[in-house]
Scaffold this motif. Structure first.
Motif, PDB file in Angstrom:
ATOM      1  N   ARG A  56      27.418  41.800  41.053  1.00 39.50           N
ATOM      2  CA  ARG A  56      26.719  40.738  40.317  1.00 39.50           C
ATOM      3  C   ARG A  56      25.215  40.789  40.549  1.00 39.50           C
ATOM      4  NH1 ARG A  56      30.745  35.569  41.262  1.00 39.50           N
ATOM      5  NH2 ARG A  56      32.325  36.202  39.755  1.00 39.50           N
ATOM      6  N   ARG A  57      24.822  41.130  41.740  1.00 41.10           N
ATOM      7  CA  ARG A  57      23.395  41.245  42.046  1.00 41.10           C
ATOM      8  C   ARG A  57      22.762  42.410  41.275  1.00 41.10           C
ATOM      9  NH1 ARG A  57      22.388  40.774  48.175  1.00 41.10           N
ATOM     10  NH2 ARG A  57      22.769  38.596  47.749  1.00 41.10           N
ATOM     11  N   GLY A  58      23.566  43.401  40.927  1.00 41.76           N
ATOM     12  CA  GLY A  58      23.094  44.520  40.124  1.00 41.76           C
ATOM     13  C   GLY A  58      22.915  44.177  38.654  1.00 41.76           C
ATOM     14  N   GLY A  59      23.224  42.939  38.277  1.00 38.78           N
ATOM     15  CA  GLY A  59      23.001  42.489  36.913  1.00 38.78           C
ATOM     16  C   GLY A  59      24.201  42.621  35.997  1.00 38.78           C
ATOM     17  N   LEU A  60      25.376  42.858  36.548  1.00 39.06           N
ATOM     18  CA  LEU A  60      26.575  43.003  35.731  1.00 39.06           C
ATOM     19  C   LEU A  60      27.482  41.787  35.905  1.00 39.06           C
ATOM     20  CD1 LEU A  60      27.323  46.710  36.570  1.00 39.06           C
ATOM     21  CD2 LEU A  60      26.404  45.837  34.437  1.00 39.06           C
ATOM     22  N   LYS A  61      28.142  41.405  34.843  1.00 34.63           N
ATOM     23  CA  LYS A  61      29.085  40.291  34.899  1.00 34.63           C
ATOM     24  C   LYS A  61      30.410  40.821  35.421  1.00 34.63           C
ATOM     25  CE  LYS A  61      30.908  36.542  32.139  1.00 34.63           C
ATOM     26  NZ  LYS A  61      30.987  35.949  30.804  1.00 34.63           N
ATOM     27  N   ALA A  62      30.870  40.290  36.539  1.00 35.85           N
ATOM     28  CA  ALA A  62      32.073  40.822  37.188  1.00 35.85           C
ATOM     29  C   ALA A  62      32.936  39.697  37.730  1.00 35.85           C
ATOM     30  CB  ALA A  62      31.688  41.762  38.325  1.00 35.85           C
ATOM     31  N   ASP A  63      34.218  40.001  37.856  1.00 37.65           N
ATOM     32  CA  ASP A  63      35.174  39.080  38.449  1.00 37.65           C
ATOM     33  C   ASP A  63      36.327  39.918  39.009  1.00 37.65           C
ATOM     34  OD1 ASP A  63      36.094  36.648  39.249  1.00 37.65           O
ATOM     35  OD2 ASP A  63      36.723  35.965  37.268  1.00 37.65           O
ATOM     36  N   PHE A  64      37.160  39.313  39.846  1.00 39.96           N
ATOM     37  CA  PHE A  64      38.291  40.031  40.394  1.00 39.96           C
ATOM     38  C   PHE A  64      39.317  40.276  39.291  1.00 39.96           C
ATOM     39  CE2 PHE A  64      36.765  37.884  44.312  1.00 39.96           C
ATOM     40  CZ  PHE A  64      36.420  39.026  45.001  1.00 39.96           C
ATOM     41  N   TRP A  65      39.969  41.435  39.350  1.00 38.01           N
ATOM     42  CA  TRP A  65      40.971  41.805  38.360  1.00 38.01           C
ATOM     43  C   TRP A  65      42.210  40.951  38.577  1.00 38.01           C
ATOM     44  CZ3 TRP A  65      40.335  45.015  34.323  1.00 38.01           C
ATOM     45  CH2 TRP A  65      41.474  45.404  33.609  1.00 38.01           C
ATOM     46  N   SER A  66      42.803  40.447  37.485  1.00 37.70           N
ATOM     47  CA  SER A  66      43.992  39.608  37.609  1.00 37.70           C
ATOM     48  C   SER A  66      45.090  40.143  36.696  1.00 37.70           C
ATOM     49  CB  SER A  66      43.662  38.157  37.224  1.00 37.70           C
ATOM     50  OG  SER A  66      43.312  38.078  35.863  1.00 37.70           O
ATOM     51  N   ALA A  67      46.282  39.567  36.812  1.00 36.04           N
ATOM     52  CA  ALA A  67      47.405  39.980  35.973  1.00 36.04           C
ATOM     53  C   ALA A  67      47.130  39.663  34.509  1.00 36.04           C
ATOM     54  CB  ALA A  67      48.675  39.287  36.437  1.00 36.04           C
ATOM     55  N   GLN A  68      46.358  38.612  34.255  1.00 34.89           N
ATOM     56  CA  GLN A  68      46.008  38.261  32.880  1.00 34.89           C
ATOM     57  C   GLN A  68      45.188  39.380  32.231  1.00 34.89           C
ATOM     58  OE1 GLN A  68      43.609  34.775  32.531  1.00 34.89           O
ATOM     59  NE2 GLN A  68      43.807  34.670  30.313  1.00 34.89           N
ATOM     60  N   ASN A  69      44.325  40.025  33.004  1.00 37.62           N
ATOM     61  CA  ASN A  69      43.536  41.137  32.483  1.00 37.62           C
ATOM     62  C   ASN A  69      44.429  42.307  32.086  1.00 37.62           C
ATOM     63  OD1 ASN A  69      41.182  39.713  32.928  1.00 37.62           O
ATOM     64  ND2 ASN A  69      40.863  40.605  34.946  1.00 37.62           N
ATOM     65  N   GLU A  70      45.507  42.533  32.832  1.00 39.12           N
ATOM     66  CA  GLU A  70      46.451  43.598  32.499  1.00 39.12           C
ATOM     67  C   GLU A  70      47.094  43.334  31.137  1.00 39.12           C
ATOM     68  OE1 GLU A  70      47.347  46.444  33.968  1.00 39.12           O
ATOM     69  OE2 GLU A  70      46.168  46.226  35.783  1.00 39.12           O
ATOM     70  N   LEU A  71      47.488  42.077  30.897  1.00 38.75           N
ATOM     71  CA  LEU A  71      48.123  41.736  29.631  1.00 38.75           C
ATOM     72  C   LEU A  71      47.149  41.873  28.473  1.00 38.75           C
ATOM     73  CD1 LEU A  71      50.180  38.592  30.708  1.00 38.75           C
ATOM     74  CD2 LEU A  71      51.052  40.869  30.166  1.00 38.75           C
ATOM     75  N   LEU A  72      45.921  41.401  28.664  1.00 38.70           N
ATOM     76  CA  LEU A  72      44.919  41.500  27.611  1.00 38.70           C
ATOM     77  C   LEU A  72      44.585  42.949  27.292  1.00 38.70           C
ATOM     78  CD1 LEU A  72      42.491  38.621  28.619  1.00 38.70           C
ATOM     79  CD2 LEU A  72      44.094  38.657  26.701  1.00 38.70           C
TER      80      LEU A  72
END
Length: 92
Positions: A56-72
Motif C-alpha cells: 500500500r505504501r508503494g501506491g497500490l490498492k491491496a487487500d488480503f486474498w479471500s475465498a470471495q476473490n476466488e469465486l469472482l
C-alpha cells in the motif's frame, strides 16, 4: 516460512513498482505475480501486515486474498467476452 496471498489492483506496468516496494522488506524469499487474476503470493518470514503495508505504501490498492476473490475470478474467466459490444467514441 509463511505464504501471504494478496489481491492487488494493478496492470502490467505496476509489477515493477510492486517488486520494488517488497524488496525493501527483510525476510522476503519469493514473490509470485499473476496479473490476470491480480493475485500476488509472497513467501518468506515477514509478517503479513507488514507486507500489506509495504504494498500500500508503494501506491497500490491491496487487500488480503479471500475465498470471495476466488469465486469472482472463476466467474470472470468463464464469461464469454465475444458477446460484449463496445461503443466507439470520437473525441476529435
Amino acid at each position: 516460512m509463511e505464504s501471504v496471498e494478496l489481491k492487488v489492483e494493478m496492470v502490467g506496468i505496476h509489477e515493477k513498482r510492486l517488486r520494488k516496494s517488497l524488496s525493501k522488506l527483510k525476510g522476503i524469499e519469493k514473490v509470485e505475480v499473476d496479473a490476470n487474476s491480480q493475485k500476488v503470493v509472497v513467501t518468506g518470514y515477514a509478517h503479513r501486515n507488514k507486507i500489506l503495508k509495504a504494498v500500500r505504501r508503494g501506491g497500490l490498492k491491496a487487500d488480503f486474498w479471500s475465498a470471495q476473490n476466488e469465486l469472482l475470478n472463476a466467474y470472470a474467466c468463464s464469461a464469454s467476452y465475444g458477446s460484449l459490444r463496445f461503443n466507439n467514441f470520437n473525441f476529435f
